[in-house]
Motif scaffolding. Structure first.
Motif, PDB file in Angstrom:
ATOM      1  N   GLY A  88       0.772  -1.231   0.000  1.00 53.61           N
ATOM      2  CA  GLY A  88       0.000   0.000   0.000  1.00 53.61           C
ATOM      3  C   GLY A  88       0.805   1.283   0.000  1.00 53.61           C
ATOM      4  N   ASP A  89       2.129   1.190  -0.189  1.00 53.49           N
ATOM      5  CA  ASP A  89       2.989   2.385  -0.164  1.00 53.49           C
ATOM      6  C   ASP A  89       3.386   2.754  -1.591  1.00 53.49           C
ATOM      7  OD1 ASP A  89       4.697   4.442   0.435  1.00 53.49           O
ATOM      8  OD2 ASP A  89       6.272   3.184   1.308  1.00 53.49           O
ATOM      9  N   LEU A  90       2.475   3.387  -2.328  1.00 54.68           N
ATOM     10  CA  LEU A  90       2.753   3.715  -3.719  1.00 54.68           C
ATOM     11  C   LEU A  90       3.790   4.825  -3.838  1.00 54.68           C
ATOM     12  CD1 LEU A  90       2.147   3.069  -6.627  1.00 54.68           C
ATOM     13  CD2 LEU A  90       0.232   4.667  -6.553  1.00 54.68           C
ATOM     14  N   ARG A  91       3.781   5.774  -2.895  1.00 58.25           N
ATOM     15  CA  ARG A  91       4.788   6.842  -2.943  1.00 58.25           C
ATOM     16  C   ARG A  91       6.193   6.257  -2.773  1.00 58.25           C
ATOM     17  NH1 ARG A  91       7.830  10.417  -0.005  1.00 58.25           N
ATOM     18  NH2 ARG A  91       7.870  12.570  -0.815  1.00 58.25           N
ATOM     19  N   GLY A  92       6.337   5.319  -1.853  1.00 58.65           N
ATOM     20  CA  GLY A  92       7.624   4.665  -1.680  1.00 58.65           C
ATOM     21  C   GLY A  92       8.033   3.884  -2.917  1.00 58.65           C
TER      22      GLY A  92
END
Length: 448
Positions: A88-92
């Motif tokens: 769920g960490d698309l920015r990462g």
């Protein structure tokens, strides 16, 4: 670049199959575009004569080594981005992708500059004859200038695959294939540049493709407020994650380079080398076709493990193995049945045609084994199991090297050489099956 979420973990097997098709089909077209570059170059240059075709074989082998050694830019990035997206960490995930782009550009620039001085040595080390060496050196020096663009292609493709976007690489690869064919023909014949024209056409194509694939990653970075400048810690993590895959790839390239070395020293000299170059191009074409399932497995396994679903990762493994075996049988049968039609395309020399036709029988028969190897390799790469792959690569190279050198000592020719390579693939299959049967590769969470 837009993340396409995987199917719900409770959706069942049909949903998994649809997801595999959605990822594998465009990946197939994108993957075969790369070996098609070399196949198109071989067909165009082959009409210039046996010596230019042999020169392309030497230079192409050297360039392929450099690019394939940097394939970790795609593979490691795919695994890392897929895990973070699954968690769920698309920015990462996007930040990881930007680090990969900077690393690719830096490595490409260094290799392009340093390679100019190394080119004559590399050509000589690969066994080029006095007639072949000048053309091979010229082609290699020109081709090296396309490395920054080609490595950007690898890194950006890895990011896009990690977020399960195979459509963009498909479109860019398709356009690049057409552009490469047109530029090569125009520069070799109407422009009268000959062999150097083929190298220049490929460089221009690679540069354009790199820019086209990097653009959606940059846009995604802006959309998610990810800095565009290089981040030292992120570059370090990307490089460290790629080291085991670099070792793995070194062993694969060493095996292929050893094959070129042996072929160049067979009794038939340039004829054998020219035939081996085309046989290697056909092998690469088939390998990239089969690798489409492995690419899908990388993204889906990484996503499943990142989201904490080991059962789904196991289902991906089982289904891709089943589909891979069928694909290997079909492609091998097609390569064998159609060789009378495509062999003359690559050379008008009857001696080259005869040697190539015999070697292709072995290439075709090895495809089912190759399919299983590629799928298992892709699953473990998606799981981030690079350390095991590195160790297994060293083991399999140790198995292959004495066999290839024995072919050289016995003047065995191309057919025994390709059977020795088949033993290498068999050893790879054994090591991968042993790992995949266990549980140690299934580490859950956003990071391994």
């Amino acid at each position: 670049m837009q993340y396409v979420p995987g199917p719900d973990r409770d959706a069942g097997e049909p949903s998994l199959e649809r997801q595999l098709v959605r990822l594998a089909v465009p990946a197939f077209v994108a993957l075969v575009a790369e070996p098609l570059f070399l196949l198109v170059d071989s067909a165009i240059v082959g009409r210039l004569g046996t010596v230019p075709l042999a020169a392309l074989g030497i230079a192409g082998a050297a360039l392929t080594v450099v690019v394939s050694l940097c394939v970790f830019l795609a593979y490691a990035t795919t695994a890392a981005v897929a895990r973070q997206a699954g968690a769920g960490d698309l920015r990462g995930a996007v930040a990881q992708g930007m680090d990969g782009l900077w690393l690719a550009g830096a490595i490409g620039a260094v290799c392009a500059v340093a390679g100019q001085a190394v080119a004559p040595w590399a050509v000589a080390a690969l066994g080029a004859s006095e007639a072949v060496a000048p053309g091979a050196t010229t082609y290699l020096r020109i081709g090296l200038t396309g490395l920054p663009g080609m490595l950007l292609v690898l890194a950006a493709t890895g990011v896009l695959r990690g977020v399960q976007d195979t459509r963009t690489p498909l479109l860019v690869a398709s356009a690049g294939g057409v552009l490469n064919a047109v530029l090569n023909y125009l520069l070799v014949y109407p422009a009268g540049l000959g062999l150097p024209g083929s190298a220049l056409g490929t460089v221009l194509t690679q540069t354009a493709m790199g820019a086209a694939l990097a653009l959606p990653v940059v846009r995604a970075a802006r959309r998610h407020d990810v800095p565009l400048r290089p981040h030292p810690a992120g570059l370090g993590r990307s490089a460290a994650a790629g080291v085991p895959l670099l070792v793995r790839t070194l062993t694969l390239r060493a095996a292929l380079l050893l094959g070129t070395y042996v072929a160049a020293r067979t009794p038939r000299g340039d004829v054998a080398l020219a035939a081996h170059q085309v046989a290697g191009s056909v092998w690469s074409f088939l390998a990239f076709a089969l690798d489409a399932l492995a690419i899908a497995a990388q993204a889906l396994v990484g996503h499943a493990l990142g989201s904490g679903d080991p059962a789904r990762a196991r289902r991906v493994l089982r289904r891709t193995l089943e589909w891979g075996l069928v694909s290997g049988v079909v492609l091998g049968a097609a390569a064998l049945a159609l060789r009378g039609a495509y062999v003359p395309v690559f050379s008008s020399d009857p001696a080259v045609q005869d040697a190539l036709s015999s070697a292709l029988v072995v290439v075709a028969l090895l495809q089912p084994v190759a399919a299983l190897v590629f799928v298992l390799d892709g699953v473990l790469i998606g799981a981030g199991d690079g350390r095991y792959l590195a160790v297994a690569g060293v083991v399999t190279l140790v198995v292959y090297a004495p066999l290839a050198l024995a072919v050289l000592a016995a003047d065995g020719g191309l057919v025994p050489l390709w059977w020795a390579f088949g033993a290498f693939m068999g050893a790879r299959l054994v090591t991968l099956v042993l790992r995949a049967r266990g549980e140690r590769w299934m580490v859950l969470g956003a990071g391994r």
